[in-house]
Write a protein that holds these residues in place. Sequence first.
Motif, short mmCIF file in Angstrom:
data_model
loop_
_atom_site.label_atom_id
_atom_site.label_comp_id
_atom_site.label_asym_id
_atom_site.label_seq_id
_atom_site.Cartn_x
_atom_site.Cartn_y
_atom_site.Cartn_z
N SER A 134 -23.09 17.61 15.10
CA SER A 134 -24.06 18.20 14.88
C SER A 134 -25.63 17.59 15.79
CB SER A 134 -24.29 18.92 13.87
OG SER A 134 -25.69 18.65 13.26
N GLU A 135 -25.67 16.32 14.96
CA GLU A 135 -26.54 15.81 16.15
C GLU A 135 -26.36 15.51 17.81
OE1 GLU A 135 -28.25 13.50 11.51
OE2 GLU A 135 -27.10 12.74 12.62
N LEU A 136 -24.38 14.69 17.05
CA LEU A 136 -24.59 14.35 18.62
C LEU A 136 -24.47 14.73 19.88
CD1 LEU A 136 -22.71 11.14 19.60
CD2 LEU A 136 -20.79 12.47 18.79
N LEU A 137 -23.80 16.00 19.65
CA LEU A 137 -24.30 17.76 20.41
C LEU A 137 -25.69 18.12 20.17
CD1 LEU A 137 -20.25 18.14 19.85
CD2 LEU A 137 -21.44 16.50 21.36
N HIS A 138 -25.79 18.13 19.44
CA HIS A 138 -27.12 19.42 19.42
C HIS A 138 -26.87 20.12 19.08
CE1 HIS A 138 -28.92 15.45 20.74
NE2 HIS A 138 -28.56 15.22 21.93
N ILE A 139 -26.37 20.35 17.98
CA ILE A 139 -25.96 22.06 18.03
C ILE A 139 -26.18 22.06 16.46
CG2 ILE A 139 -24.29 23.51 17.72
CD1 ILE A 139 -22.39 21.46 19.55
N ARG A 141 -26.67 23.60 12.98
CA ARG A 141 -25.92 23.72 11.57
C ARG A 141 -26.76 25.45 10.89
NH1 ARG A 141 -25.59 19.11 8.95
NH2 ARG A 141 -23.77 20.22 7.59
N GLY A 142 -25.72 26.56 10.63
CA GLY A 142 -26.45 27.42 9.48
C GLY A 142 -26.96 27.08 8.18
N SER A 143 -27.10 28.14 7.58
CA SER A 143 -27.81 27.02 5.94
C SER A 143 -26.02 27.37 5.36
CB SER A 143 -28.41 28.43 5.04
OG SER A 143 -27.16 30.11 5.29
N ASP A 144 -25.11 27.30 5.74
CA ASP A 144 -23.62 26.92 5.20
C ASP A 144 -23.15 26.18 5.25
OD1 ASP A 144 -22.92 27.80 7.44
OD2 ASP A 144 -22.12 29.50 7.28
N GLY A 145 -23.70 25.34 6.46
CA GLY A 145 -23.90 24.28 6.83
C GLY A 145 -22.68 23.92 8.32
N PHE A 146 -22.34 25.08 8.41
CA PHE A 146 -21.25 25.22 10.12
C PHE A 146 -22.11 25.13 10.68
CE2 PHE A 146 -19.01 26.60 6.11
CZ PHE A 146 -18.20 26.09 6.16
N LEU A 147 -21.13 24.66 11.80
CA LEU A 147 -22.25 24.69 12.79
C LEU A 147 -22.42 26.22 14.06
CD1 LEU A 147 -20.01 22.09 15.48
CD2 LEU A 147 -21.78 22.12 13.67
N LEU A 148 -23.60 26.26 14.11
CA LEU A 148 -24.19 28.43 14.41
C LEU A 148 -24.02 28.50 15.46
CD1 LEU A 148 -26.02 29.72 12.81
CD2 LEU A 148 -28.16 28.72 13.97
N GLU A 149 -23.20 29.75 16.45
CA GLU A 149 -23.07 29.99 17.20
C GLU A 149 -24.20 30.40 18.12
OE1 GLU A 149 -21.80 31.63 14.88
OE2 GLU A 149 -23.17 33.39 14.45
N GLY A 215 -49.53 10.45 28.19
CA GLY A 215 -48.17 9.66 27.75
C GLY A 215 -48.48 9.23 26.64
N CYS A 216 -48.60 10.18 25.61
CA CYS A 216 -48.92 9.59 24.24
C CYS A 216 -47.15 9.14 23.40
CB CYS A 216 -49.35 10.49 23.83
SG CYS A 216 -49.21 12.12 23.32
N ARG A 217 -46.16 9.68 24.36
CA ARG A 217 -44.88 9.92 23.98
C ARG A 217 -44.49 11.15 22.32
NH1 ARG A 217 -42.25 4.25 25.18
NH2 ARG A 217 -40.64 5.56 25.54
N ILE A 218 -45.59 11.97 21.59
CA ILE A 218 -45.26 12.47 20.57
C ILE A 218 -44.08 13.11 21.15
CG2 ILE A 218 -45.88 14.43 19.81
CD1 ILE A 218 -48.94 12.82 20.06
N CYS A 219 -44.11 14.02 22.29
CA CYS A 219 -43.09 14.96 22.69
C CYS A 219 -41.59 14.86 22.60
CB CYS A 219 -43.29 15.56 23.48
SG CYS A 219 -43.39 14.33 25.40
N GLU A 220 -41.46 13.14 22.91
CA GLU A 220 -40.51 12.82 23.21
C GLU A 220 -39.45 12.02 22.23
OE1 GLU A 220 -40.02 8.10 24.12
OE2 GLU A 220 -38.44 7.95 25.44
N PRO A 221 -39.79 11.93 20.94
CA PRO A 221 -38.28 12.05 19.68
C PRO A 221 -38.42 13.29 19.44
CG PRO A 221 -41.11 11.18 19.17
CD PRO A 221 -41.03 11.86 20.42
N LEU A 222 -39.55 14.14 19.37
CA LEU A 222 -39.28 15.86 19.21
C LEU A 222 -37.97 16.90 18.84
CD1 LEU A 222 -42.82 16.93 18.13
CD2 LEU A 222 -41.43 16.07 17.04
N CYS A 223 -37.78 16.12 20.77
CA CYS A 223 -36.75 16.77 21.68
C CYS A 223 -35.25 17.69 20.80
CB CYS A 223 -36.95 16.94 23.06
SG CYS A 223 -35.22 18.17 23.46
N PRO A 224 -35.28 18.52 19.96
CA PRO A 224 -33.67 18.17 19.49
C PRO A 224 -32.12 18.33 20.75
CG PRO A 224 -34.27 20.08 19.45
CD PRO A 224 -35.70 19.77 19.85
N TYR A 225 -33.01 18.15 21.85
CA TYR A 225 -31.95 18.41 22.62
C TYR A 225 -31.43 16.53 22.93
CZ TYR A 225 -31.41 22.93 21.14
OH TYR A 225 -30.74 24.10 20.42
#
Length: 287
Positions: A134-139, A141-149, A215-225
């Motif tokens: 899920s981290e690798l593909l930026h997908i 997960r639901g509350s049950d832990g499975f990938l979310l459609e 150029g503060c870079r705050i946004c850069e690490p926040l983007c989940p994708y």
Amino acid sequence: LCPETGKKPRSIVFIQCVGSRDRRFNEYCCRIGCMVTLKQAILAREKLGKDVNIYVCYIDIRSFGKGYEEFYRKAREMGITFIAGIPSEIRVYEDGSIYLEVYDKLTCRLLGIKPDLVVLASGLIPNYDIERISELLHISRGSDGFLLEAHPKLRPLESAMSGIFLAGTCQGPKDIPDTIAQASGAAAKAVNLLASGELELEPLKGVVNEELCSGCRICEPLCPYSAIIMKAKDAAGFGNLKAEIFEVLCQGCGLCEAACPSKAIKIHHHTDEQYLDQVRAACLGEN
Ligand code: SF4
Ligand code: SF4
């Protein structure tokens, strides 16, 4: 055969929904336990003969697929005993003998059984590496832990990431026919995409106003994708960093917009003025 003794069991108890449909463990149904248990019970009856007592303790039998109800009836006709209740405790004594009590809701009787073998239909949980995927593909997960459609009814084969499709138990518990049906649909969608040579994107995308970006870079690490990179804008290419958003990767979630202290990021079609107008309309009834 009993794993401990290697002998043929005289009595077998199958217990359904172990760890499933229970708020303490998994709230969801594993969707395969009932039918797998029926299959195993029928196989045990066929291989071990009629002198073996076979019990199935259940909450309710979910035989929802094509031909499943007939399979359930076949199990009953083969002399398998169904008990509408789950044992609260299984006692194993020092000599290896097992004893359990179960209250049968249909006959309103408390039954005591001494089985040689107890088989648990344990719950189904996501694979151990689902978090990494899920981290690798930026997908998400639901509350049950499975990938979310992307949408449970309208886009059940797609993830929220354009071009990544879901099939099988990575998305939720399902049996083999459902997995094959979902995988066929996902494969057809992938073929469609490759054949068209174009990727259709949602219109909601983040856009950076370079004049406001510090150029503060705050946004850069926040983007989940991982859609934001910092680019040097001076002539030498080393300084004056500005954020840049890859439109193909951006899913328009708005995290960066909310976090940017310079208000340098906007999501297309979602300006502050539009939000405020909507809030005003909702609160004051203005049009
Ligand atoms: S948070 Fe805003 S100001 Fe900081 S780098 Fe990102 S866009 Fe620029
Ligand atoms: S809107 Fe969301 S997905 Fe797009 S760049 Fe910002 S944080 Fe990333």
